[in-house]
Design a protein around this motif. Structure first.
Motif, PDB file in Angstrom:
ATOM      1  N   ASP A  19       0.828  -1.204   0.000  1.00  0.00           N
ATOM      2  CA  ASP A  19       0.000   0.000   0.000  1.00  0.00           C
ATOM      3  C   ASP A  19       0.870   1.264   0.000  1.00  0.00           C
ATOM      4  OD1 ASP A  19      -2.145   1.658   0.083  1.00  0.00           O
ATOM      5  OD2 ASP A  19      -2.715   1.216   2.160  1.00  0.00           O
ATOM      6  N   VAL A  20       1.618   1.429  -1.098  1.00  0.00           N
ATOM      7  CA  VAL A  20       2.461   2.597  -1.318  1.00  0.00           C
ATOM      8  C   VAL A  20       2.262   3.010  -2.768  1.00  0.00           C
ATOM      9  CG1 VAL A  20       4.812   3.520  -1.231  1.00  0.00           C
ATOM     10  CG2 VAL A  20       4.145   1.701   0.341  1.00  0.00           C
ATOM     11  N   HIS A  21       2.098   4.302  -3.020  1.00  0.00           N
ATOM     12  CA  HIS A  21       1.689   4.746  -4.347  1.00  0.00           C
ATOM     13  C   HIS A  21       2.577   5.886  -4.841  1.00  0.00           C
ATOM     14  CE1 HIS A  21      -1.882   2.254  -3.773  1.00  0.00           C
ATOM     15  NE2 HIS A  21      -1.925   2.757  -2.545  1.00  0.00           N
ATOM     16  N   PHE A  22       3.230   5.668  -5.977  1.00  0.00           N
ATOM     17  CA  PHE A  22       4.079   6.673  -6.609  1.00  0.00           C
ATOM     18  C   PHE A  22       4.312   6.229  -8.043  1.00  0.00           C
ATOM     19  CE2 PHE A  22       6.466   3.675  -4.006  1.00  0.00           C
ATOM     20  CZ  PHE A  22       7.293   3.082  -4.941  1.00  0.00           C
ATOM     21  N   HIS A  23       5.046   7.019  -8.810  1.00  0.00           N
ATOM     22  CA  HIS A  23       5.297   6.722 -10.220  1.00  0.00           C
ATOM     23  C   HIS A  23       6.093   5.426 -10.360  1.00  0.00           C
ATOM     24  CE1 HIS A  23       6.004   7.259 -14.435  1.00  0.00           C
ATOM     25  NE2 HIS A  23       7.317   7.407 -14.283  1.00  0.00           N
ATOM     26  N   GLY A 162      12.816   9.989  -1.020  1.00  0.00           N
ATOM     27  CA  GLY A 162      11.813  11.051  -1.029  1.00  0.00           C
ATOM     28  C   GLY A 162      10.597  10.696  -1.858  1.00  0.00           C
ATOM     29  N   VAL A 163      10.824  10.027  -2.994  1.00  0.00           N
ATOM     30  CA  VAL A 163       9.701   9.597  -3.836  1.00  0.00           C
ATOM     31  C   VAL A 163       8.856   8.554  -3.113  1.00  0.00           C
ATOM     32  CG1 VAL A 163       9.122   8.301  -5.934  1.00  0.00           C
ATOM     33  CG2 VAL A 163      10.797  10.155  -6.035  1.00  0.00           C
ATOM     34  N   VAL A 171      12.053  12.163 -10.358  1.00  0.00           N
ATOM     35  CA  VAL A 171      12.997  12.734 -11.329  1.00  0.00           C
ATOM     36  C   VAL A 171      14.032  11.657 -11.645  1.00  0.00           C
ATOM     37  CG1 VAL A 171      14.595  14.602 -11.858  1.00  0.00           C
ATOM     38  CG2 VAL A 171      12.636  15.033 -10.343  1.00  0.00           C
ATOM     39  N   HIS A 172      13.895  11.032 -12.793  1.00  0.00           N
ATOM     40  CA  HIS A 172      14.732   9.883 -13.144  1.00  0.00           C
ATOM     41  C   HIS A 172      16.217  10.198 -13.036  1.00  0.00           C
ATOM     42  CE1 HIS A 172      15.681   6.129 -15.425  1.00  0.00           C
ATOM     43  NE2 HIS A 172      16.735   6.858 -15.803  1.00  0.00           N
ATOM     44  N   ALA A 177      21.537   9.430 -10.631  1.00  0.00           N
ATOM     45  CA  ALA A 177      22.813   9.994 -10.194  1.00  0.00           C
ATOM     46  C   ALA A 177      23.147   9.576  -8.769  1.00  0.00           C
ATOM     47  CB  ALA A 177      22.777  11.520 -10.310  1.00  0.00           C
ATOM     48  N   GLU A 178      22.134   9.553  -7.878  1.00  0.00           N
ATOM     49  CA  GLU A 178      22.450   9.200  -6.494  1.00  0.00           C
ATOM     50  C   GLU A 178      22.734   7.708  -6.343  1.00  0.00           C
ATOM     51  OE1 GLU A 178      19.137  10.634  -4.202  1.00  0.00           O
ATOM     52  OE2 GLU A 178      18.228   8.650  -4.056  1.00  0.00           O
TER      53      GLU A 178
END
Length: 240
Positions: A19-23, A162-163, A171-172, A177-178
Motif C-alpha cells: 500500500d504505497v503509491h508513486f510513479h 523522497g519519492v 525525477v529519473h 545519479a544518487e
C-alpha cells in the motif's frame, strides 16, 4: 504468432503489491510493461511502508494479509508470485510454506547463485532502500550468511527515498545519479566486491547506468523475476 499475442497467451506471474503509491516506470516490477509475460497484481491490505521496511520480524497478522493476496493470485491462475519490496525476504519462509504456488519475495534470493559465480575471494555488494534496517536477519530468512556481503543504503534525504516515503516528484536523472554515486562509493570502499544486488524494487530502471559506472554484474528483482519465470514456464526458443 505476433510477439504481443505470444506474451498474452502465456500464464501470468503474480505480484503482491504493498500500500504505497508513486510513479512506477517501465523497469519497475509493478509496471506490466516491464515483463515479457502477463502480470496480475493483488494488494496486501494495510501493508504500509513503515511496517515492511523494518529490521524486526513481521507479526503473524501482518503476514496473513500477504498470504491472502497470494491465495487470490493463485486462484486467478498465476504460476508463481513475486513481491514489491526486497525487505519481504523476511516473509519468504512463511509465504513459501503457506501458498500453493512458488514465491520469490526478494532480489536477495539470488545471492547464493551469485556467490557461486564469483571467485571465492570476491564479495557481494547490496544497495538497499534503507541501509540502517536491512541486515543479517533478512539474509538468514533466505538461508544466506552475511559474511562477505556489504550493505549500503540510498541517502536518507535523497530522491529515491523522497519519492517512496514522502511522495516527492519522480525525477529519473536525479535518482540515477544518487544510485550511481552509491555504487561507486561501495566499490571504492570495498575493492573485493565482484557483483552488486539491488534490493529495492524501484532500482531496476537504473541498473544499466550503475553497471556502466562500476563495470560489475548487477542483479535486481528484474533479473530474478525473469529467471524465476523461465523455470515456471519453459519456452524452448532454439531451432527445431
Amino acid at each position: 504468432m505476433p510477439h504481443s499475442a505470444l506474451i498474452h497467451s502465456l500464464p501470468p506471474l503474480g505480484f503482491i503489491a504493498v500500500d504505497v503509491h508513486f510513479h512506477r516506470p517501465p523497469g519497475d516490477p509493478f509496471n506490466a510493461l516491464t515483463w515479457p509475460f502477463p502480470l496480475i497484481k493483488e494488494q496486501a491490505e494495510g501493508s504500509k511502508l513503515g511496517q515492511i521496511v523494518t529490521k524486526d520480524s513481521y507479526p503473524e497478522g501482518f503476514l496473513d494479509r500477504f498470504v491472502e493476496a497470494g491465495q487470490r493470485l493463485a486462484s486467478k491462475g498465476c504460476v508463481g508470485i513475486i513481491t514489491s519490496c526486497g525487505f519481504l525476504a523476511m516473509a519468504q519462509p512463511v509465504l513459501a510454506s503457506r501458498l500453493p504456488i512458488p514465491v520469490a519475495t526478494s532480489a536477495l534470493i539470488q545471492i547464493p547463485s551469485i556467490r557461486s559465480f564469483l571467485p571465492p575471494q570476491k564479495s557481494i555488494g547490496v544497495i538497499t532502500y534503507d541501509g540502517t534496517r536491512l541486515g543479517p536477519l533478512h539474509l538468514s530468512q533466505l538461508g544466506i550468511s552475511a559474511e562477505g556481503i556489504y550493505i549500503v543504503g540510498a541517502p536518507d534525504d535523497g530522491y529515491l527515498r523522497g519519492v517512496i516515503r514522502d511522495g516527492r516528484e519522480y525525477v529519473h536523472d536525479e535518482i540515477e545519479a544518487e544510485l550511481v554515486r552509491c555504487a561507486k562509493e561501495l566499490v571504492e570502499a570495498h575493492s573485493d566486491v565482484g557483483a552488486i544486488v539491488l534490493e529495492c524494487t524501484q532500482m531496476p530502471p537504473f541498473a544499466m547506468a550503475i553497471q556502466q559506472a562500476v563495470g560489475l554484474p548487477i542483479h535486481d528483482v528484474y533479473t530474478m523475476g525473469k529467471w524465476f519465470y523461465s523455470g515456471l514456464v519453459r519456452r524452448d526458443e532454439w531451432p527445431t
